[in-house]
Enzyme design. Structure first.
Site, PDB file in Angstrom:
ATOM      1  N   GLY A  43       0.779  -1.238   0.000  1.00  0.00           N
ATOM      2  CA  GLY A  43       0.000   0.000   0.000  1.00  0.00           C
ATOM      3  C   GLY A  43       0.809   1.286   0.000  1.00  0.00           C
ATOM      4  CD  GLU A  98       1.376   1.052   7.055  1.00  0.00           C
ATOM      5  OE1 GLU A  98       1.367   0.925   5.820  1.00  0.00           O
ATOM      6  OE2 GLU A  98       1.393   0.088   7.848  1.00  0.00           O
ATOM      7  CG  ASP A 102      -8.097   0.458   9.719  1.00  0.00           C
ATOM      8  OD1 ASP A 102      -8.842   0.739  10.677  1.00  0.00           O
ATOM      9  OD2 ASP A 102      -8.537   0.095   8.633  1.00  0.00           O
ATOM     10  CG  PHE A 151     -12.995   0.499   2.800  1.00  0.00           C
ATOM     11  CD1 PHE A 151     -12.569   0.356   1.488  1.00  0.00           C
ATOM     12  CD2 PHE A 151     -12.458  -0.317   3.779  1.00  0.00           C
ATOM     13  CE1 PHE A 151     -11.636  -0.616   1.153  1.00  0.00           C
ATOM     14  CE2 PHE A 151     -11.516  -1.288   3.449  1.00  0.00           C
ATOM     15  CZ  PHE A 151     -11.111  -1.440   2.137  1.00  0.00           C
ATOM     16  CB  VAL A 152      -9.863   5.833   2.184  1.00  0.00           C
ATOM     17  CG1 VAL A 152     -10.794   6.859   2.783  1.00  0.00           C
ATOM     18  CG2 VAL A 152      -8.882   5.331   3.241  1.00  0.00           C
ATOM     19  CG  ASP A 158      -5.787  -3.292  -1.446  1.00  0.00           C
ATOM     20  OD1 ASP A 158      -5.353  -2.853  -0.357  1.00  0.00           O
ATOM     21  OD2 ASP A 158      -6.163  -4.467  -1.593  1.00  0.00           O
TER      22      ASP A 158
END
Ligand code: PRP
Length: 178
Positions: A43, A98, A102, A151-152, A158
């Site tokens: 990510g 990062e 979350d 939710f991004v 992803d």
């Protein structure tokens, strides 16, 4: 805008401004250190690629991969290190890169693992942080933007391995993942 996106959380211009601020802080703080950026795959790749090009210091780049999510949106709380560092971290000032914090599980485990590696220091830079979802007590040393519990995706993030290539960060429509 992509049809699966509800709305945009960070435009390309906002991301760029945020990265300039983070890079300026890191450049000032690591002037007399031995900086190695540790990119957390997958990510963080887009964020890291932009961030390191704005850090005005000699530095090296290494990669680590840890996976806790499958196709779902909830962290399992366990972590597998699927790709370790290539270079010896002894004496290096590691800065973990990062994309998002979350639950905090990924970072907690990786930071502890790397603190035991012989590195001189281990710090964390995250583009996004979702404090409402935190299940362990951890914060980054450098945070780009604190975001709500949505939710991004995009800019490296992803859902089910898709949307990483969107140039902005968007909120995914609920019917895509529910
Ligand atoms: C995502 C993200 C962070 C982590 C954050 O990675 O890139 O590394 O989850 O969640 P946490 O704070 O709840 O641990 P993921 O495991 O989905 O892998 P990816 O980077 O390959 O998308």
């Amino acid at each position: 805008m992509h049809g699966d996106i509800e709305n945009i959380l960070m435009t390309e211009a906002e991301i760029d401004e945020c990265i300039r601020r983070l890079a300026a802080q890191i450049t000032a703080d690591y002037r007399d250190k031995s900086l190695t950026a540790v990119v957390i795959l997958r990510g963080s790749l887009v964020f890291a690629a932009d961030l390191i090009r704005k850090i005005e210091l000699p530095m090296t780049v290494d990669f680590i991969q840890a996976s806790s999510y499958g196709a779902g949106t909830i962290s399992s709380g366990t972590l597998n290190i699927t790709h370790g560092l290539e270079d010896d971290p002894t004496g290096k000032d590691l800065l973990l890169i990062e994309d998002i914090i979350d639950s905090g599980n990924t970072l907690l485990h990786l930071r502890e693992y790397l603190k035991g590696s012989g590195a001189a220091s281990v710090k964390v830079c995250t583009l996004l942080s979702k404090p409402e979802r935190r299940s362990v007590d951890i914060e980054a040393d450098y945070t780009g933007k604190i975001i709500p519990n949505e939710f991004v995706v995009g800019y490296g993030l992803d859902y089910d391995q898709k949307y990483r290539n969107l140039p902005y960060i968007g909120i995914l429509k609920r019917d895509i993942y529910e």
